[in-house]
Write a protein that holds these residues in place. Sequence first.
Motif, mmCIF file in Angstrom:
data_model
loop_
_atom_site.group_PDB
_atom_site.id
_atom_site.type_symbol
_atom_site.label_atom_id
_atom_site.label_comp_id
_atom_site.label_asym_id
_atom_site.label_seq_id
_atom_site.Cartn_x
_atom_site.Cartn_y
_atom_site.Cartn_z
ATOM 1 N N SER A 573 -28.295 24.284 84.279
ATOM 2 C CA SER A 573 -27.671 25.123 83.252
ATOM 3 C C SER A 573 -26.201 24.803 83.016
ATOM 4 C CB SER A 573 -27.800 26.623 83.586
ATOM 5 O OG SER A 573 -29.153 27.001 83.613
ATOM 6 N N LEU A 574 -25.600 23.968 83.860
ATOM 7 C CA LEU A 574 -24.200 23.601 83.660
ATOM 8 C C LEU A 574 -24.070 22.302 82.886
ATOM 9 C CD1 LEU A 574 -22.706 24.516 87.161
ATOM 10 C CD2 LEU A 574 -22.619 25.851 85.040
ATOM 11 N N VAL A 575 -24.871 21.313 83.261
ATOM 12 C CA VAL A 575 -24.897 20.035 82.540
ATOM 13 C C VAL A 575 -26.307 19.841 82.027
ATOM 14 C CG1 VAL A 575 -24.566 17.556 82.677
ATOM 15 C CG2 VAL A 575 -23.090 19.076 83.997
ATOM 16 N N ARG A 576 -26.471 19.927 80.699
ATOM 17 C CA ARG A 576 -27.797 19.854 80.104
ATOM 18 C C ARG A 576 -27.867 18.736 79.080
ATOM 19 N NH1 ARG A 576 -28.601 26.117 78.486
ATOM 20 N NH2 ARG A 576 -26.479 25.775 77.757
ATOM 21 N N THR A 577 -29.084 18.285 78.816
ATOM 22 C CA THR A 577 -29.290 17.240 77.826
ATOM 23 C C THR A 577 -29.151 17.824 76.429
ATOM 24 O OG1 THR A 577 -30.804 16.079 79.298
ATOM 25 C CG2 THR A 577 -30.910 15.506 76.964
ATOM 26 N N SER A 578 -28.354 17.163 75.608
ATOM 27 C CA SER A 578 -28.243 17.556 74.199
ATOM 28 C C SER A 578 -28.506 16.325 73.337
ATOM 29 C CB SER A 578 -26.853 18.127 73.899
ATOM 30 O OG SER A 578 -25.856 17.151 74.168
ATOM 31 N N ILE A 579 -28.878 16.554 72.103
ATOM 32 C CA ILE A 579 -29.127 15.450 71.182
ATOM 33 C C ILE A 579 -27.806 15.091 70.508
ATOM 34 C CG2 ILE A 579 -30.409 14.678 69.152
ATOM 35 C CD1 ILE A 579 -32.129 15.150 71.623
ATOM 36 N N PRO A 580 -27.309 13.864 70.716
ATOM 37 C CA PRO A 580 -26.034 13.476 70.094
ATOM 38 C C PRO A 580 -26.123 13.548 68.572
ATOM 39 C CG PRO A 580 -26.676 11.917 71.796
ATOM 40 C CD PRO A 580 -27.858 12.806 71.563
ATOM 41 N N ALA A 581 -25.008 13.909 67.961
ATOM 42 C CA ALA A 581 -24.978 14.078 66.503
ATOM 43 C C ALA A 581 -25.457 12.844 65.735
ATOM 44 C CB ALA A 581 -23.562 14.463 66.067
ATOM 45 N N PRO A 582 -25.134 11.606 66.173
ATOM 46 C CA PRO A 582 -25.574 10.447 65.379
ATOM 47 C C PRO A 582 -27.090 10.299 65.277
ATOM 48 C CG PRO A 582 -23.780 9.827 66.838
ATOM 49 C CD PRO A 582 -24.210 11.211 67.240
ATOM 50 N N VAL A 583 -27.862 10.934 66.162
ATOM 51 C CA VAL A 583 -29.325 10.796 66.097
ATOM 52 C C VAL A 583 -30.006 12.153 65.934
ATOM 53 C CG1 VAL A 583 -29.489 8.603 67.357
ATOM 54 C CG2 VAL A 583 -29.405 10.751 68.633
ATOM 55 N N ASP A 584 -29.239 13.176 65.607
ATOM 56 C CA ASP A 584 -29.811 14.502 65.407
ATOM 57 C C ASP A 584 -30.460 14.578 64.024
ATOM 58 O OD1 ASP A 584 -30.509 17.060 65.950
ATOM 59 O OD2 ASP A 584 -28.499 17.922 65.721
ATOM 60 N N PHE A 585 -31.580 15.319 63.944
ATOM 61 C CA PHE A 585 -32.257 15.488 62.661
ATOM 62 C C PHE A 585 -31.580 16.581 61.823
ATOM 63 C CE2 PHE A 585 -36.217 13.788 64.845
ATOM 64 C CZ PHE A 585 -36.192 12.589 64.165
ATOM 65 N N PRO A 586 -31.445 16.406 60.525
ATOM 66 C CA PRO A 586 -31.727 15.161 59.790
ATOM 67 C C PRO A 586 -30.676 14.109 60.098
ATOM 68 C CG PRO A 586 -30.745 16.773 58.336
ATOM 69 C CD PRO A 586 -30.962 17.473 59.641
ATOM 70 N N LEU A 587 -31.105 12.859 60.153
ATOM 71 C CA LEU A 587 -30.192 11.780 60.512
ATOM 72 C C LEU A 587 -29.050 11.662 59.504
ATOM 73 C CD1 LEU A 587 -32.774 9.025 61.510
ATOM 74 C CD2 LEU A 587 -31.382 10.420 63.043
ATOM 75 N N PRO A 588 -27.850 11.365 60.008
ATOM 76 C CA PRO A 588 -26.714 11.175 59.093
ATOM 77 C C PRO A 588 -26.903 9.913 58.252
ATOM 78 C CG PRO A 588 -26.109 10.599 61.332
ATOM 79 C CD PRO A 588 -27.471 11.207 61.405
#
Length: 624
Positions: A573-588
Amino acid sequence: MSLEDAARAWLAWLSALTLGQIWAALCNPPDKLWKTALFLAAFAWSVPEYWGRFRKWHRGRKRVKYVWPAPKEASPTWHGEVITNPDLFAHKRNPALLPPHASSEFEYITCYDPSSGEHIETRRLPTVEDIARQVARADAAQPKWARTTFAQRASVLRSIKAWILRDMESIVAVACRDTGKTCVDAMFGEVLTTLAKIDWLVKNAEKVLKPERRALSLLLAHKVSEVHYEPLGTVLACVSWNYSFHNALSPILAALMAGDAIVVKCSEQVAWSSDWFIGGVKACLRACGHNADIVQLAVCLPAVAQTLTTNPTIKHVTFIGSEPVGRKVAAAAASNLAGTTIELGGKDPAFILPSADLKFFASLWMRGAFQSAGQNCIGVELFLVPRSRQQEFIDLLLPRVKALRVGVDVGSLISHAPIGRLEKIIQAAQDGGARVLAGGEQYIHPDQPQGAYFAPTLIADVTLDMEIAREELFAPVMTVVPYDDVDEALAKLRGSRFGLGGSVYGAKRKECMHVAKALQCGMVSLNDFGVFYLNQDMPFGGVKASGYGRFAGPEGLRGLCYPKAVIEDRLFSLVRTSIPAPVDFPLPPGDKPWVFLKGLVFFAYGRGMARVKGLFDVVRMAVA
């Protein structure tokens, strides 16, 4: 050692301070009181931990004493009606052997002592519906058993061990009565091996089945990966008759420690003894406060047994027996995608090198060939001897073979059924140029003429293309195969269908290891016979027509579980996996996702400047 383990070790050292040292610290000037506080905190923090470990250790060592009376037929003074030409269906020829109120609606088998032909009992066989109910009872009891601790399971096994040590003579007597083996053979193959199995499981099962930490990559450095070994559920063991006590208990002991329920399908040849042996295990479970339904015995003929191997409740099948039946069992289990461990026949060679000390190993070879009248899956069936030393081998072993006393040194076969086949195979070898120097035929015992005895046999000048060298005999036959060249003999051995075990004898380790590596088999002993099974830390099984999979050892125990991969955050709960913005849907828009992922690949798996550039691209795209 992990950081947590290191901390516990340090605190354990602090908590080992004596009360005198703590008292001395309390008497120090005030500026030393911080040390006392540290000592007391460490002591208070570690005591519950080690008290819990002690209680767990103590529960695991608990033995529950219970009484399981020996059947009257096990007494040496007991004598039953002698059956003429005894077999499993003698009651059909002699209805007087049937129990009172027997019904034509059911199947029956006749249990008898193969060494004397004495009738023990005629028992009714369960129907298909009876077998289905047994499986259902085992499966219903399994979830609660799976929640038991390893300490509770170890307590059950220790209680069984205490029963074996206390009632050893009764156990041996029952095994001898139902199989015709001698007491010495029963002690070797039934008692010693079973006690070795229990000790290994009690000492090692928890370590083998505890969650296992696995390695991680750079991208998953913030994770913890483990493999958990979960009970399969309800498993089936179809076991052979040659070691009625050990073959029944061995899979039960492993299944119990794995958290499974088990149905044992014993051979009809040893239905009487198997019922008593497994009854002793169930009595132990009840005495320890557990549901005895987790262990079931199924005694049935092949037509009904097929409903066991195809029952969708069964999650794994262990089979010990012949090759033709093993193939059918594997095919039946596959219909429900149940896992299988198949241990079939063997044609185990003793490869004797020119440098071997024949006199030293003679006693070992006698035991290897004639243990349990040769009815031993890892018994020595072929003695490969340098041609220049064959006569020396014969001169040494032949007098000992002729001196064997049938019924005292060598017990009976399990039944009369194999005798005709054995005589035919030996006669064919003799017609092909082999020399029968002792035995080779049925032995009619003067005191027990209905016993299924075969004379201890020594046959020499056998070639590896003869049927006697290709087919498993399972009989008290010492087959001597002379050879001229080591590598040539090894090449011929590799053509064998079987590959269970083997042994190599010689004065030089390098020569022995050369042969051991060349043998295509699952187990090899150097300058010894069959000891790989006494060491229960070793996997047991073969290759080719001798089967596949392993029981015993960590491999066998884990085979009764399914591995479950569990991965979690290292700092939960302190360090969790997140989806980086460059590959987050919808893709930039643009090439930002591609540049980010390409940089990630080079950072994780590249080298040198490529890795540095990859890291730069990842950061640049992430903050853009």
